[in-house]
Write a protein that holds these residues in place. Sequence first.
Motif, PDB file in Angstrom:
ATOM      1  N   GLU A 136      24.624 -57.021 -48.790  1.00  0.00           N
ATOM      2  CA  GLU A 136      24.485 -55.799 -49.588  1.00  0.00           C
ATOM      3  C   GLU A 136      24.460 -56.121 -51.076  1.00  0.00           C
ATOM      4  O   GLU A 136      23.599 -55.631 -51.825  1.00  0.00           O
ATOM      5  N   ALA A 137      25.426 -56.944 -51.503  1.00  0.00           N
ATOM      6  CA  ALA A 137      25.519 -57.289 -52.929  1.00  0.00           C
ATOM      7  C   ALA A 137      24.257 -57.989 -53.404  1.00  0.00           C
ATOM      8  O   ALA A 137      23.757 -57.720 -54.508  1.00  0.00           O
ATOM      9  N   ASP A 138      23.721 -58.888 -52.574  1.00  0.00           N
ATOM     10  CA  ASP A 138      22.497 -59.604 -52.955  1.00  0.00           C
ATOM     11  C   ASP A 138      21.333 -58.632 -53.163  1.00  0.00           C
ATOM     12  O   ASP A 138      20.562 -58.764 -54.119  1.00  0.00           O
ATOM     13  N   TRP A 139      21.202 -57.662 -52.260  1.00  0.00           N
ATOM     14  CA  TRP A 139      20.102 -56.705 -52.387  1.00  0.00           C
ATOM     15  C   TRP A 139      20.297 -55.773 -53.586  1.00  0.00           C
ATOM     16  O   TRP A 139      19.352 -55.507 -54.333  1.00  0.00           O
ATOM     17  N   LEU A 140      21.494 -55.287 -53.781  1.00  0.00           N
ATOM     18  CA  LEU A 140      21.739 -54.386 -54.915  1.00  0.00           C
ATOM     19  C   LEU A 140      21.575 -55.122 -56.246  1.00  0.00           C
ATOM     20  O   LEU A 140      21.026 -54.565 -57.210  1.00  0.00           O
ATOM     21  N   ASP A 141      22.013 -56.394 -56.291  1.00  0.00           N
ATOM     22  CA  ASP A 141      21.811 -57.202 -57.500  1.00  0.00           C
ATOM     23  C   ASP A 141      20.328 -57.409 -57.768  1.00  0.00           C
ATOM     24  O   ASP A 141      19.867 -57.342 -58.924  1.00  0.00           O
ATOM     25  N   THR A 149      13.690 -50.368 -56.301  1.00  0.00           N
ATOM     26  CA  THR A 149      14.406 -49.200 -55.786  1.00  0.00           C
ATOM     27  C   THR A 149      15.048 -49.565 -54.451  1.00  0.00           C
ATOM     28  O   THR A 149      14.493 -49.328 -53.380  1.00  0.00           O
ATOM     29  N   VAL A 150      16.218 -50.158 -54.521  1.00  0.00           N
ATOM     30  CA  VAL A 150      16.935 -50.621 -53.326  1.00  0.00           C
ATOM     31  C   VAL A 150      18.025 -49.628 -52.961  1.00  0.00           C
ATOM     32  O   VAL A 150      18.764 -49.157 -53.830  1.00  0.00           O
TER      33      VAL A 150
END
Length: 287
Positions: A136-141, A149-150
């Motif tokens: 999750e953190a990797d995608w939001l970063d 727009t993630v």
Amino acid sequence: MAHGSLLIFGAGYLGRAVLAEAAKRGLSTAATSRNPERRDALKAEGVTAVDPADPSSLTDAVAKAAVILVTAPPDGGGCPGSRALLPALTEAQAYPDWIGYVSSTAVYGDRDGGWVFEDDALNAASLEGARRVRAEADWLDAGRGMGLTVQVFRLPAIYGPGRSVVDRLRDGSARIVRKPGQVFNRIYVDDAVAGLFASMDRPRPGGIYNLTDDAPSPVDVVMADAARRMGLPQPPEVDWTDPSVSDAMRRFYLDSKRISNARAKAELGWRPAHPTWREGLEAILAG
């Protein structure tokens, strides 16, 4: 999203349901698979099949995609979807309208039956949950760093036709596992799909949503009721610590929590058509 192309990274149970709904909506669809036979099957279903290990094919698919959904689970190196897709997005100079990452409510860990909301601290109790936190953190970063727009979707156990207590009761593998006080949510596969499409219509960069039903309940209650509805004897009971209970199932019983879906309802206008497991069981048995 009225038109466009959908790319799914990881066409498993949920991914296939999303592909089916996209086809009904007239969207062109593409999906990744490392398995050549699976790619042939996707092509036969009218889906553009992409080998994620082929950078040029993936870059081409990303360039055409209006929306991208990642359903593949993380591994020891993080999210295979971000490892493959982020370089492809950079190469294609692509900015899709919507990127969705399907995560798990395992990121919350055990809450001793208490309610959990999206902004609560994450406290994964399992390796799988910890990997989801990192993914999750990797995608939001990446969303913040690349202007994408993630959004992230935290799902509990997904059930539906071919994947429910009904199937286990029919094949004789069902067991009633009791753990006092243990409750958890579920989500009917069609409701999960509806939540994802609702978000595609209302993209919010960095949005995080719990897509769950309205009725956190004990597993044994659901199993017992399903057996009654089917006119079958109650399955044998085992304690959750019994050696016959798999390690995966035992990890599942480590967490007890009630997941709120209030944000998805408020922001996406989404309502589960199967708000409790009772409607879900009825739909499966009627099917």
